[in-house]
Design a protein around this motif. Structure first.
Motif, PDB file in Angstrom:
ATOM      1  N   HIS A  74      -8.658  11.513 -18.969  1.00 42.67           N
ATOM      2  CA  HIS A  74      -9.067  12.621 -19.843  1.00 42.67           C
ATOM      3  C   HIS A  74      -8.311  13.863 -19.371  1.00 42.67           C
ATOM      4  CE1 HIS A  74     -12.213  10.011 -21.375  1.00 42.67           C
ATOM      5  NE2 HIS A  74     -12.576   9.764 -20.137  1.00 42.67           N
ATOM      6  N   PRO A  75      -7.019  13.915 -19.641  1.00 42.90           N
ATOM      7  CA  PRO A  75      -6.135  14.941 -19.071  1.00 42.90           C
ATOM      8  C   PRO A  75      -6.694  16.353 -19.187  1.00 42.90           C
ATOM      9  CG  PRO A  75      -4.885  13.370 -20.386  1.00 42.90           C
ATOM     10  CD  PRO A  75      -6.335  13.069 -20.622  1.00 42.90           C
ATOM     11  N   PRO A  76      -6.580  17.115 -18.085  1.00 41.67           N
ATOM     12  CA  PRO A  76      -5.918  16.752 -16.829  1.00 41.67           C
ATOM     13  C   PRO A  76      -6.871  16.186 -15.786  1.00 41.67           C
ATOM     14  CG  PRO A  76      -6.411  19.075 -16.804  1.00 41.67           C
ATOM     15  CD  PRO A  76      -6.935  18.560 -18.118  1.00 41.67           C
ATOM     16  N   VAL A  77      -8.072  15.750 -16.205  1.00 39.79           N
ATOM     17  CA  VAL A  77      -9.049  15.226 -15.252  1.00 39.79           C
ATOM     18  C   VAL A  77      -9.380  13.777 -15.612  1.00 39.79           C
ATOM     19  CG1 VAL A  77      -9.960  17.478 -14.613  1.00 39.79           C
ATOM     20  CG2 VAL A  77     -10.902  16.305 -16.601  1.00 39.79           C
ATOM     21  N   GLY A  78     -10.533  13.306 -15.143  1.00 40.47           N
ATOM     22  CA  GLY A  78     -10.889  11.912 -15.350  1.00 40.47           C
ATOM     23  C   GLY A  78      -9.928  10.978 -14.649  1.00 40.47           C
ATOM     24  N   ARG A  79      -9.584  11.290 -13.417  1.00 46.70           N
ATOM     25  CA  ARG A  79      -8.539  10.535 -12.713  1.00 46.70           C
ATOM     26  C   ARG A  79      -9.105   9.287 -12.044  1.00 46.70           C
ATOM     27  NH1 ARG A  79      -6.176  15.895 -10.038  1.00 46.70           N
ATOM     28  NH2 ARG A  79      -8.384  16.400 -10.305  1.00 46.70           N
ATOM     29  N   MET A  80      -8.412   8.187 -12.270  1.00 45.70           N
ATOM     30  CA  MET A  80      -8.831   6.874 -11.778  1.00 45.70           C
ATOM     31  C   MET A  80      -7.665   6.192 -11.074  1.00 45.70           C
ATOM     32  SD  MET A  80     -12.025   6.371 -13.005  1.00 45.70           S
ATOM     33  CE  MET A  80     -12.288   4.613 -13.225  1.00 45.70           C
ATOM     34  N   GLN A  81      -7.960   5.583  -9.935  1.00 41.27           N
ATOM     35  CA  GLN A  81      -6.944   4.751  -9.288  1.00 41.27           C
ATOM     36  C   GLN A  81      -6.923   3.399  -9.989  1.00 41.27           C
ATOM     37  OE1 GLN A  81      -7.254   2.171  -5.872  1.00 41.27           O
ATOM     38  NE2 GLN A  81      -6.023   3.608  -4.675  1.00 41.27           N
ATOM     39  N   LEU A  82      -5.787   3.082 -10.586  1.00 48.23           N
ATOM     40  CA  LEU A  82      -5.628   1.817 -11.304  1.00 48.23           C
ATOM     41  C   LEU A  82      -4.745   0.836 -10.538  1.00 48.23           C
ATOM     42  CD1 LEU A  82      -5.190   3.127 -14.972  1.00 48.23           C
ATOM     43  CD2 LEU A  82      -7.295   2.622 -13.704  1.00 48.23           C
ATOM     44  N   VAL A  83      -3.637   1.309 -10.011  1.00 44.11           N
ATOM     45  CA  VAL A  83      -2.752   0.462  -9.210  1.00 44.11           C
ATOM     46  C   VAL A  83      -2.655   1.081  -7.824  1.00 44.11           C
ATOM     47  CG1 VAL A  83      -0.460  -0.548  -8.969  1.00 44.11           C
ATOM     48  CG2 VAL A  83      -1.458  -0.255 -11.247  1.00 44.11           C
ATOM     49  N   ALA A  84      -3.032   0.341  -6.812  1.00 41.14           N
ATOM     50  CA  ALA A  84      -3.046   0.864  -5.451  1.00 41.14           C
ATOM     51  C   ALA A  84      -1.662   0.801  -4.814  1.00 41.14           C
ATOM     52  CB  ALA A  84      -4.057   0.098  -4.596  1.00 41.14           C
ATOM     53  N   LYS A  85      -1.057  -0.387  -4.832  1.00 46.71           N
ATOM     54  CA  LYS A  85       0.235  -0.510  -4.147  1.00 46.71           C
ATOM     55  C   LYS A  85       0.883  -1.837  -4.481  1.00 46.71           C
ATOM     56  CE  LYS A  85       0.642  -1.403   0.107  1.00 46.71           C
ATOM     57  NZ  LYS A  85       0.692  -1.492   1.580  1.00 46.71           N
ATOM     58  N   LEU A  86       2.113  -1.992  -4.030  1.00 46.28           N
ATOM     59  CA  LEU A  86       2.819  -3.263  -4.047  1.00 46.28           C
ATOM     60  C   LEU A  86       3.038  -3.706  -2.605  1.00 46.28           C
ATOM     61  CD1 LEU A  86       5.533  -2.539  -6.753  1.00 46.28           C
ATOM     62  CD2 LEU A  86       3.761  -4.291  -6.920  1.00 46.28           C
ATOM     63  N   ASP A  87       2.643  -4.914  -2.304  1.00 47.54           N
ATOM     64  CA  ASP A  87       3.033  -5.525  -1.028  1.00 47.54           C
ATOM     65  C   ASP A  87       4.241  -6.402  -1.319  1.00 47.54           C
ATOM     66  OD1 ASP A  87       1.379  -4.410   0.833  1.00 47.54           O
ATOM     67  OD2 ASP A  87      -0.151  -5.964   0.726  1.00 47.54           O
ATOM     68  N   GLU A  88       5.415  -5.977  -0.839  1.00 50.78           N
ATOM     69  CA  GLU A  88       6.667  -6.604  -1.209  1.00 50.78           C
ATOM     70  C   GLU A  88       7.214  -7.479  -0.082  1.00 50.78           C
ATOM     71  OE1 GLU A  88       7.488  -2.104  -2.505  1.00 50.78           O
ATOM     72  OE2 GLU A  88       6.683  -3.061  -0.680  1.00 50.78           O
ATOM     73  N   ILE A  89       7.804  -8.595  -0.483  1.00 50.40           N
ATOM     74  CA  ILE A  89       8.534  -9.460   0.452  1.00 50.40           C
ATOM     75  C   ILE A  89       9.907  -9.718  -0.153  1.00 50.40           C
ATOM     76  CG2 ILE A  89       8.626 -11.679   1.646  1.00 50.40           C
ATOM     77  CD1 ILE A  89       5.576 -11.801   1.399  1.00 50.40           C
ATOM     78  N   ALA A  90      10.948  -9.514   0.648  1.00 43.38           N
ATOM     79  CA  ALA A  90      12.318  -9.815   0.224  1.00 43.38           C
ATOM     80  C   ALA A  90      12.776 -11.076   0.947  1.00 43.38           C
ATOM     81  CB  ALA A  90      13.237  -8.651   0.546  1.00 43.38           C
ATOM     82  N   HIS A  91      13.193 -12.063   0.186  1.00 39.62           N
ATOM     83  CA  HIS A  91      13.729 -13.305   0.743  1.00 39.62           C
ATOM     84  C   HIS A  91      15.247 -13.212   0.679  1.00 39.62           C
ATOM     85  CE1 HIS A  91       9.639 -14.863   0.395  1.00 39.62           C
ATOM     86  NE2 HIS A  91       9.646 -14.486  -0.866  1.00 39.62           N
ATOM     87  N   TYR A  92      15.872 -13.222   1.867  1.00 39.93           N
ATOM     88  CA  TYR A  92      17.322 -13.029   1.906  1.00 39.93           C
ATOM     89  C   TYR A  92      17.920 -13.879   3.018  1.00 39.93           C
ATOM     90  CZ  TYR A  92      21.876 -10.723   2.272  1.00 39.93           C
ATOM     91  OH  TYR A  92      23.223 -10.470   2.307  1.00 39.93           O
ATOM     92  N   ASP A  93      18.898 -14.694   2.638  1.00 41.68           N
ATOM     93  CA  ASP A  93      19.639 -15.508   3.608  1.00 41.68           C
ATOM     94  C   ASP A  93      18.684 -16.319   4.487  1.00 41.68           C
ATOM     95  OD1 ASP A  93      21.865 -16.558   4.838  1.00 41.68           O
ATOM     96  OD2 ASP A  93      22.042 -14.907   6.286  1.00 41.68           O
ATOM     97  N   ALA A  94      17.729 -16.996   3.833  1.00 41.52           N
ATOM     98  CA  ALA A  94      16.775 -17.894   4.491  1.00 41.52           C
ATOM     99  C   ALA A  94      15.802 -17.172   5.415  1.00 41.52           C
ATOM    100  CB  ALA A  94      17.514 -18.991   5.269  1.00 41.52           C
ATOM    101  N   ALA A  95      15.701 -15.864   5.287  1.00 42.72           N
ATOM    102  CA  ALA A  95      14.742 -15.102   6.093  1.00 42.72           C
ATOM    103  C   ALA A  95      13.845 -14.293   5.158  1.00 42.72           C
ATOM    104  CB  ALA A  95      15.467 -14.172   7.062  1.00 42.72           C
ATOM    105  N   ASP A  96      12.623 -14.018   5.618  1.00 40.82           N
ATOM    106  CA  ASP A  96      11.657 -13.234   4.853  1.00 40.82           C
ATOM    107  C   ASP A  96      11.482 -11.863   5.492  1.00 40.82           C
ATOM    108  OD1 ASP A  96       9.497 -16.127   4.368  1.00 40.82           O
ATOM    109  OD2 ASP A  96      11.276 -15.465   3.250  1.00 40.82           O
ATOM    110  N   TYR A  97      11.570 -10.831   4.690  1.00 42.03           N
ATOM    111  CA  TYR A  97      11.431  -9.457   5.166  1.00 42.03           C
ATOM    112  C   TYR A  97      10.296  -8.765   4.405  1.00 42.03           C
ATOM    113  CZ  TYR A  97      16.168 -10.143   7.025  1.00 42.03           C
ATOM    114  OH  TYR A  97      17.266 -10.605   7.696  1.00 42.03           O
ATOM    115  N   ALA A  98       9.240  -8.412   5.111  1.00 37.55           N
ATOM    116  CA  ALA A  98       8.190  -7.600   4.495  1.00 37.55           C
ATOM    117  C   ALA A  98       8.707  -6.178   4.343  1.00 37.55           C
ATOM    118  CB  ALA A  98       6.936  -7.625   5.352  1.00 37.55           C
ATOM    119  N   LEU A  99       8.466  -5.583   3.188  1.00 34.78           N
ATOM    120  CA  LEU A  99       8.876  -4.195   2.957  1.00 34.78           C
ATOM    121  C   LEU A  99       7.693  -3.239   3.081  1.00 34.78           C
ATOM    122  CD1 LEU A  99      11.226  -4.679  -0.138  1.00 34.78           C
ATOM    123  CD2 LEU A  99      11.741  -4.984   2.296  1.00 34.78           C
ATOM    124  N   GLY A 100       6.502  -3.735   2.829  1.00 34.41           N
ATOM    125  CA  GLY A 100       5.312  -2.899   2.911  1.00 34.41           C
ATOM    126  C   GLY A 100       4.627  -3.006   4.258  1.00 34.41           C
TER     127      GLY A 100
END
Length: 686
Positions: A74-100
């Motif tokens: 309800h701009p500019p108020v009524g604020r709601m958290q809808l998406v908190a975050k992305l927990d990302e993993i990158a798979h590269y050259d047979a290895a896994d790298y967490a980004l978050g």
């Protein structure tokens, strides 16, 4: 089950490196690779309607207000958290790298993706991370679409000898941004739609969307429990939260390819990340160009932190629907601070000149003034608009008085007779209401013409902390800055009257009386002003506070020159710090030099020694007035200007501890801090 959709080749984009060299805020592993340091630096992007996305350099959430999509329903108020975050993993050259990265209630830190961050920078206001994965370099950036509750997260492969596979675990929520979620057996409805998923948290909830044109998506419904939020623990609040793993996006990127994930309340949100990014970049470039063209000599000599604050200023300007106005009306307001403030009358009027006039945007100033004029009631401006909607509160004595100063500065900058003609009758009625008396015993004392305000249990000045029935700094009586503002308002009306084709005489006559009576504020034995006079049961309050600085910084001062200098000197010696002015001198009873703890402890310290950044602007203007030395005045501003590299990145904090090293506290981005620094900086280079 994964959606049956072939992996679309991501749009190829040229690798851009020029912004890295030009970034005003940029860190390497010396910051990014140390969790305790990186998580204290927070980024913020906004959408111009009250929504935002925010987080830390390290990638972990440290407060309830962090999230990739905090939507203003309800701009500019009524604020709601809808998406908190992305927990990302990158798979590269047979290895896994967490980004978050995540902190857990158990004390564990898992994963620890921050160790792969090679650099972080702000590209305008857009946060940009670069992750080093063996010989690969992966870039991530986050921004929002202006005017829409839509967040873009884009990943680009900048370097590497083979492709990288991204696994993006999407954690969502649906709750008021002031609260925490403890999920229990809550089940949300997750439906497949074109290019992604629709989330309906419960019957009657506004749906939102997890989308991508270049990634596959697999729906999930797994609650991830007991994330730890360390800043909520510091604030004495609930420090644990649950998030729902609702989707896993997957994409494969070859060199110079990118993929964009889109989170939105708009089912038809534009999905082309490159186009959306270009639009965002152009908008920010236009803001800088508008400021530069309006103030070319000053802009050409501006340090980098000033240019960054021009963009920060825009983050506070929001759309506000107006009462009894057409739906397409372009009402504007100002968010007082991120993360938790809405639009407040006092903060809006104080911040308006710096956020709009000093940035070359008088059209925005005009819209804000006309918008707030519709809310004037009993001669008063609203104190704040409830975040859940409803009628505004009018428990403020100074918001109305700051309105006069905002109008004065607007007219001085624009000579806009048409707008003045609309506002002057409203302002005249406001003066009449104060003379006759309005809410909370706000009235002119007929004995001396000074403005009296207050009654037990109500906080009316900017020193407004209240916990339950405890008003920490009641300041009932005749506060010094209120009467400096009252004198300034009367003088403003007298000076504007001819342009409005009205008589200046009644305003000038009352102003002369106020100036004569203002002598009562002078504490001859101490050599500075009383903070409040005629306080019930107290008489005159001699506590050394910064409020008297306004009797010098405002264009019309009621003090003689020697007293103006004395006020500046005592504030300089006893209240000034690197980042602002203490709200109470260290030698005064009740002084507290640290801001922290539970809400009672924090509010008890809020105006009892805590440093306020916005007060540095009036101090610099007062110092410039008394000493006429722009270089000396500028030197007080520079440390606070450089604060864009800590706490709220690219912007300025609300408050700081009263004791060195003056750690930043409160909101990471405060409108009047940014505004008053910009306004004072402009004055020093005039």
């Amino acid at each position: 089950m994964a959606t049956k959709k072939p992996r679309a080749p991501s749009r190829r984009t040229p690798v851009k490196t020029d912004t890295t060299q030009n970034a005003e805020v940029e860190f390497g592993r010396e910051i990014c690779g140390v969790l305790d340091v990186a998580e204290q630096r927070e980024w913020l992007v906004t959408n111009g309607i009250g929504g935002f996305a925010s987080g830390t350099v390290s990638g972990n959430l440290t407060r309830r207000y962090h999230g990739l999509l905090v939507a203003a329903l309800h701009p500019p108020v009524g604020r709601m958290q809808l998406v908190a975050k992305l927990d990302e993993i990158a798979h590269y050259d047979a290895a896994d790298y967490a980004l978050g990265s995540n902190r857990w209630a158990s004390g564990a830190i898992e994963p620890q993706g921050y160790v792969h961050i090679e650099s972080f920078r702000l590209d305008g206001t857009t946060p940009v991370w670069r992750f080093a994965l063996a010989d690969a370099l992966l870039e991530k950036r986050v921004w929002m679409r202006h005017g829409e509750n839509t967040t873009y997260v884009q990943y680009a492969m900048l370097r590497g000898s083979r492709s990288v596979e991204l696994e993006l675990r999407t954690l969502i929520n649906y709750r008021d941004f002031h609260s925490n979620t403890h999920a229990g057996d809550w089940r949300m409805k997750i439906d497949a739609v074109k290019n992604g998923l629709q989330i309906t948290a419960f019957e009657g909830a506004i749906p939102f969307y997890l989308l991508s044109a270049g990634a596959t998506v697999e729906p999930r419904h797994d609650w991830c429990r007991d994330y730890f939020l360390p800043l909520e623990k510091y604030r004495g609040l609930d420090d644990r939260e649950d998030y729902l793993l609702a989707a896993v996006f997957r994409a494969t990127l070859a060199l110079n390819q990118s993929v964009t994930i889109v989170f939105s309340t708009n089912a038809n949100a534009a999905l082309d990340g490159d186009v959306a990014r270009a639009q965002n970049t152009k908008r920010e470039s236009d803001l800088i160009a508008q400021w530069s063209s309006a103030d070319s000599p000053a802009a050409s000599a501006a340090p980098g932190w000033v240019r960054q604050l021009i963009l920060a200023a825009d983050q506070f300007v929001v759309k506000r629907d107006l009462p009894d106005a057409p739906e397409d009306s372009d009402g504007k307001s100002i968010i007082a601070g991120y993360h938790w403030f809405g639009d407040w009358g006092r903060d809006t009027m104080i911040a308006l000149p710096g956020l709009t006039l000093a940035t070359g945007r008088p059209d925005i100033a005009k819209k804000i003034l006309l918008s707030f004029a519709r809310y004037i009631d009993g001669g008063m401006l609203p104190n704040n608009f409830p975040d859940a909607g409803g009628s505004p509160d009018y428990n403020t004595v100074d918001a109305a008085l700051w309105f006069f100063e905002a109008v004065r500065q607007y007219f001085a900058a624009t000579q806009d007779i048409e707008t003045l003609a609309k506002l002057f009758p409203v302002m005249s009625q406001m003066i009449d209401a104060h003379v006759a008396g309005t809410r909370y015993q706000i009235h002119v004392d007929q004995a001396d013409g000074l403005l009296y305000a207050g009654e037990p249990g109500v906080q009316l000045t900017w020193m407004d902390a209240k916990v339950g029935d405890w008003v920490v700094t009641p300041r009932i009586g005749k506060p010094v800055e209120i009467n400096a503002l009252w004198f300034n308002a009367l003088q403003t009306m007298a000076s504007l009257a001819p342009a409005a084709k009205q008589s200046a005489e009644p305003f000038a006559k009352l102003a002369a009386r106020v100036k004569q009576s203002f002598a009562q504020f002078w504490n001859a034995s101490a050599g500075y002003c009383y903070d409040v006079i005629d306080a019930p049961g107290i008489g005159n309050d001699a506590a050394l506070r910064p409020n008297q600085i306004f009797a010098v910084s405002l264009t019309q001062s009621p003090l003689p020159a020697e007293q103006q200098k004395a006020v500046v000197d005592i504030c300089a010696r006893r209240l000034v710090t690197s980042y602002g002015l203490r709200s109470l001198a260290q030698t005064e009873p009740g002084y507290q030099g640290h801001y922290g703890g539970n809400i009672r402890e924090r509010d008890g310290a809020y105006h009892q020694g805590t440093v306020w950044g916005w007060l540095l602007g009036p101090f610099v203007l007062a110092h410039l007035r008394v000493y006429g030395n722009p270089a000396a005045a500028m030197s007080f501003l520079e440390p606070l200007g450089r604060q864009i590299h800590s706490h709220g990145l690219g912007t300025l904090s609300e408050i700081f501890d009263g004791e060195a090293p003056f750690n930043p506290r409160g909101c990471i981005a405060q409108a009047w801090t940014v505004a008053e620094v910009l306004r004072a900086w402009r004055a020093t280079v005039s």
